[in-house]
Motif scaffolding. Structure first.
Motif, short mmCIF file in Angstrom:
data_model
loop_
_atom_site.label_atom_id
_atom_site.label_comp_id
_atom_site.label_asym_id
_atom_site.label_seq_id
_atom_site.Cartn_x
_atom_site.Cartn_y
_atom_site.Cartn_z
N UNK A 132 -1.59 -21.74 -59.98
CA UNK A 132 -0.98 -22.50 -61.08
C UNK A 132 -0.11 -23.66 -60.57
N UNK A 133 0.59 -23.44 -59.48
CA UNK A 133 1.40 -24.49 -58.84
C UNK A 133 0.53 -25.66 -58.43
N UNK A 134 -0.63 -25.39 -57.83
CA UNK A 134 -1.53 -26.45 -57.38
C UNK A 134 -2.14 -27.20 -58.56
N UNK A 135 -2.51 -26.48 -59.60
CA UNK A 135 -3.06 -27.12 -60.80
C UNK A 135 -1.99 -28.01 -61.43
N UNK A 136 -0.79 -27.49 -61.56
CA UNK A 136 0.31 -28.28 -62.14
C UNK A 136 0.55 -29.55 -61.32
N UNK A 137 0.48 -29.43 -60.01
CA UNK A 137 0.70 -30.58 -59.14
C UNK A 137 -0.39 -31.63 -59.33
N UNK A 192 3.31 -38.53 -47.92
CA UNK A 192 3.19 -37.30 -48.70
C UNK A 192 3.73 -36.16 -47.84
N UNK A 193 4.32 -35.17 -48.46
CA UNK A 193 4.88 -34.05 -47.70
C UNK A 193 3.81 -33.33 -46.89
N UNK A 218 9.45 -27.59 -55.72
CA UNK A 218 8.24 -28.06 -56.41
C UNK A 218 8.49 -29.41 -57.07
N UNK A 219 9.64 -29.57 -57.69
CA UNK A 219 9.98 -30.83 -58.35
C UNK A 219 10.06 -31.95 -57.31
N UNK A 220 10.65 -31.66 -56.17
CA UNK A 220 10.73 -32.66 -55.10
C UNK A 220 9.34 -33.02 -54.59
N UNK A 221 8.49 -32.01 -54.39
CA UNK A 221 7.12 -32.24 -53.95
C UNK A 221 6.38 -33.13 -54.95
N UNK A 222 6.51 -32.82 -56.23
CA UNK A 222 5.86 -33.62 -57.27
C UNK A 222 6.33 -35.07 -57.22
N UNK A 223 7.61 -35.27 -57.08
CA UNK A 223 8.17 -36.63 -57.05
C UNK A 223 7.67 -37.40 -55.84
#
Length: 121
Positions: free
Chosen positions: A101-106, A55-56, A5-10
Motif C-alpha cells: 500500500x505504501x508503494x501504491x500510494x507513492x 531521489x532517495x 513517508x511524507x519526506x520520501x513523497x516530497x
C-alpha cells in the motif's frame, strides 16, 4: 514511519517535477534543458534549475514503475488521465510483483505531482 513517508513523497515529487520542467518545450522548439545548458555554457555558471533534486536511495524502483505506467497511459483527450488503480493491478499481475500500500500510494502521489507539473503553463 509516516513522517519518513511524507519526506520520501516530497523528495520524489520534487525530482519528478524538476525533470518535467526541464523537458518542457519552449516557443522556439528547444527544451528548457537545452536552453539552460546553453545558458550555462555561455555564462560559465550552472543555473539552479539544472540542480535536480536526487531521489532517495532505494526508491528508484518506484520511479521506474511510475515511468512504465506513465508511458502506457491512455490518451485523455483534452487532459492528462491519471494512472488508474486497475493499471497498477494489471502491472502487478503482468510483472508478478506485489506492491505494498505504501508503494501504491507513492506511485499515485508521483502521478499527481507529474500531472500537476505537466498541466502548468
Amino acid at each position: 514511519m509516516r513522517g519518513n513517508h511524507v519526506i520520501l513523497l516530497a523528495l520524489i515529487a520534487a525530482h519528478v517535477r524538476a525533470q518535467i520542467k526541464l523537458g518542457k518545450k519552449r516557443a522556439d522548439g528547444s527544451s528548457e534543458l537545452d536552453h539552460l545548458r546553453a545558458l550555462e555554457k555561455s555564462t560559465g555558471k550552472t543555473p539552479p534549475e539544472l540542480e535536480v533534486p536526487a531521489i532517495p536511495a532505494g526508491s528508484d524502483y518506484l520511479l521506474r514503475v511510475f515511468m512504465e505506467l506513465h508511458c502506457s497511459r491512455p490518451a485523455g483527450g483534452m487532459s492528462i488521465s491519471p494512472i488508474l488503480f486497475s493499471e497498477l493491478l494489471a502491472y502487478q499481475q503482468v510483472f508478478k510483483v506485489e506492491l505494498s500500500p505504501f508503494e501504491v500510494e507513492t506511485i499515485v502521489f508521483i502521478d499527481r505531482a507529474a500531472i500537476q507539473e505537466m498541466t502548468e503553463k
